[in-house]
Design a protein around this motif. Structure first.
Motif, PDB file in Angstrom:
ATOM      1  N   CYS A  50       0.866  -1.170   0.000  1.00 29.75           N
ATOM      2  CA  CYS A  50       0.000   0.000   0.000  1.00 29.75           C
ATOM      3  C   CYS A  50       0.903   1.220   0.000  1.00 29.75           C
ATOM      4  CB  CYS A  50      -0.913   0.012   1.228  1.00 29.75           C
ATOM      5  SG  CYS A  50      -2.138   1.365   1.221  1.00 29.75           S
ATOM      6  N   GLY A  51       0.539   2.253  -0.763  1.00 29.15           N
ATOM      7  CA  GLY A  51       1.364   3.438  -0.875  1.00 29.15           C
ATOM      8  C   GLY A  51       0.804   4.618  -0.100  1.00 29.15           C
ATOM      9  N   LEU A  73       4.930   1.408   1.224  1.00 27.33           N
ATOM     10  CA  LEU A  73       5.610   2.333   0.321  1.00 27.33           C
ATOM     11  C   LEU A  73       5.314   3.772   0.708  1.00 27.33           C
ATOM     12  CD1 LEU A  73       5.961   2.121  -3.516  1.00 27.33           C
ATOM     13  CD2 LEU A  73       5.142   4.237  -2.488  1.00 27.33           C
ATOM     14  N   VAL A  74       6.363   4.544   0.945  1.00 23.49           N
ATOM     15  CA  VAL A  74       6.226   5.986   1.131  1.00 23.49           C
ATOM     16  C   VAL A  74       6.725   6.649  -0.141  1.00 23.49           C
ATOM     17  CG1 VAL A  74       6.839   7.993   2.509  1.00 23.49           C
ATOM     18  CG2 VAL A  74       6.521   5.795   3.611  1.00 23.49           C
ATOM     19  N   THR A 122       8.508  12.541   4.297  1.00 23.44           N
ATOM     20  CA  THR A 122       8.697  11.108   4.049  1.00 23.44           C
ATOM     21  C   THR A 122       9.187  10.409   5.304  1.00 23.44           C
ATOM     22  OG1 THR A 122       9.152  11.441   1.690  1.00 23.44           O
ATOM     23  CG2 THR A 122       9.977   9.407   2.682  1.00 23.44           C
ATOM     24  N   ASP A 123      10.163  11.010   5.974  1.00 21.58           N
ATOM     25  CA  ASP A 123      10.694  10.420   7.207  1.00 21.58           C
ATOM     26  C   ASP A 123       9.629  10.379   8.300  1.00 21.58           C
ATOM     27  OD1 ASP A 123      13.178  10.049   6.061  1.00 21.58           O
ATOM     28  OD2 ASP A 123      14.014  11.934   6.826  1.00 21.58           O
ATOM     29  N   ASN A 126      10.688   3.123  -0.716  1.00 20.56           N
ATOM     30  CA  ASN A 126      10.499   4.507  -1.142  1.00 20.56           C
ATOM     31  C   ASN A 126      10.620   4.546  -2.659  1.00 20.56           C
ATOM     32  OD1 ASN A 126      10.689   7.245  -1.754  1.00 20.56           O
ATOM     33  ND2 ASN A 126      12.033   7.719  -0.033  1.00 20.56           N
ATOM     34  N   ASN A 127       9.582   4.995  -3.367  1.00 22.63           N
ATOM     35  CA  ASN A 127       9.627   4.954  -4.827  1.00 22.63           C
ATOM     36  C   ASN A 127      10.612   5.951  -5.426  1.00 22.63           C
ATOM     37  OD1 ASN A 127       8.160   7.368  -4.644  1.00 22.63           O
ATOM     38  ND2 ASN A 127       6.234   6.429  -5.298  1.00 22.63           N
TER      39      ASN A 127
END
Length: 422
Positions: free
Chosen positions: A36-37, A69-70, A98-99, A121-122
């Motif tokens: 899941c993103g 996923l972030v 993000t962090d 991470n994409n």
């Protein structure tokens, strides 16, 4: 546990799937790797993301392998909204967010054991992608007709503001995420909200076209109240999962205030209580709604899930202390501040303001005569102590942490007198 899909459906956590029969078979054969993103378009996740984290946790507890996923790359673009372009944030802001999101997500999943979760991470695969490679290796698999037919895109194209090429391309990047996770980790399932259906299925199509393989999508429904109105807004806006943006006390109170018509459904969605426990709470709602046993269970479970048991205990005690069932002076300053933040407030002066003055200053009474009658009838309280003298002055020892003094009229009407301690 029953079949995991049956469990999710019973809990109200299933809306659509690309091929429910094939997905059920894959999960039965298992374990399945799924993802899941979460895009860092804000410094915190909110209640909508909480639904997705709970689905991820259910699937992990059923033995499947989670990838969280972030979107360090997609967060710099943002998923198209139904109206209006998103404001683009700079790289440093997105990296910081993000962090923060990674830290929030990590609390919900188990990162140890045979099916331990993995954070991805994409930006790792999108950041170095050249324009030529993007167009040749990814873009060639997408058809404009299909992209234009996506609900959000179609609505934006019909609007006055239209849609930029940047946001229009978002669905390609999300599709690439699924393909990359399929190649790296054998991921064959993506979960997400039902409003993301078009973006989710873009990944399924890309995996099929690029690799000739089958992949699946599972979506959750939009959570609404029993009357059909939107769920998850407070007076201050979104129900954030970050304690600095939405205090644990306010978070606890949000769930505690669930309507009787909603609370059982919310217990299914937002807690991990068993069917038997929820059915027992459902009977409690029917037989003794005034006790609000189900609401208390919901508030304690969700607050513990998001903020931990220590925070839950602090806010539970604060909630009790405001109404005289615990000691106000034992509350830490931060919890007390959060507990009184939404109460009516009025100024006070130590040694000069009487309780009668304070009842009027805080709005609990409209005038001194009304305040006098409330005191004489035994309905006025200062820090949960009944006031009998209408001329009683506010003393230094009456002040709680932060310069507050709690006033109560009757059983439920609360307000706070504040003293400037500067």
């Amino acid at each position: 546990m029953t079949d995991i899909l049956d469990e999710l459906r019973w809990r109200g956590l299933m809306a659509q799937s690309t091929d429910i029969g094939a997905l059920r078979a894959a999960l039965a054969e298992g374990p399945v790797t799924y993802y899941c993103g979460f895009d860092p378009t804000a410094p915190s996740l909110h209640h909508g993301h909480l639904v997705q984290l709970i689905v991820m946790r259910h699937l992990q507890q059923a033995g499947h392998h989670p990838l969280a996923l972030v979107g360090g790359a997609t967060g710099m673009i943002g998923d198209p909204r139904m109206s209006g372009e998103r404001q683009l944030n700079d790289k440093d802001t997105v990296a910081g967010w993000t962090d923060r999101l990674r830290g929030q997500i990590e609390r919900f999943l188990d990162f140890e054991g045979e099916n331990g979760a993995r954070m991805v991470n994409n930006l790792d695969w999108i950041g170095g992608l050249t324009t030529i490679d993007f167009l040749r290796d990814v873009g060639k698999h997408f058809r404009l007709g299909t992209m234009l037919a996506k609900d959000t895109v179609a609505r934006r194209l019909e609007s006055d503001e239209g849609i930029s090429f940047t946001e229009f391309s978002y669905q390609i990047l999300q599709g690439l995420d699924f393909l990359e996770l399929f190649r790296r980790y054998g991921c064959t399932l993506q979960t997400g909200g039902n409003d993301q259906w078009g973006n989710l299925t873009a990944g399924v199509d890309l995996v099929r076209k690029a690799e000739g393989a089958s992949a699946h999508v599972l979506t959750t429904p939009l959570v609404t109240k029993a009357d059909g109105t939107k769920f998850g807004k407070s007076e201050g806006g979104a129900i954030w999962l970050d304690a600095d943006m939405f205090s644990p006390y306010a978070f606890y109170q949000f769930w505690l205030n669930a309507d009787d018509a909603d609370v059982v459904r919310f217990l299914k969605i937002f807690t991990f209580r068993s069917r038997e426990e929820i059915e027992e709470l459902e009977r409690a709602v029917s037989e003794a709604p005034g006790a609000r046993e189900a609401q208390r269970a919901l508030a304690e479970d969700v607050t513990t899930l998001v903020h931990g048991p220590d925070a839950t205990e602090r806010v539970r005690r604060a909630s009790q202390a405001l109404f005289g069932r615990d000691d106000l002076r034992e509350l830490d300053p931060a919890t007390l501040r959060d507990a009184v933040a939404e109460l009516p407030q009025g100024p006070a002066e130590v040694g000069r303001s009487t309780v009668m003055d304070l009842l009027v200053a805080t709005g609990l009474e409209k005038g001194r005569n009304a305040a006098r009658r409330t005191i004489s009838s035994g309905g006025a309280y200062l820090n949960n102590e009944k006031v009998t003298d209408e001329e009683q002055l506010l003393r230094t020892e009456d002040l709680l942490a932060g310069g507050y003094a709690l006033l109560r009229k009757g059983r439920k009407n609360l307000a706070v007198a504040t003293v400037d301690e500067a």
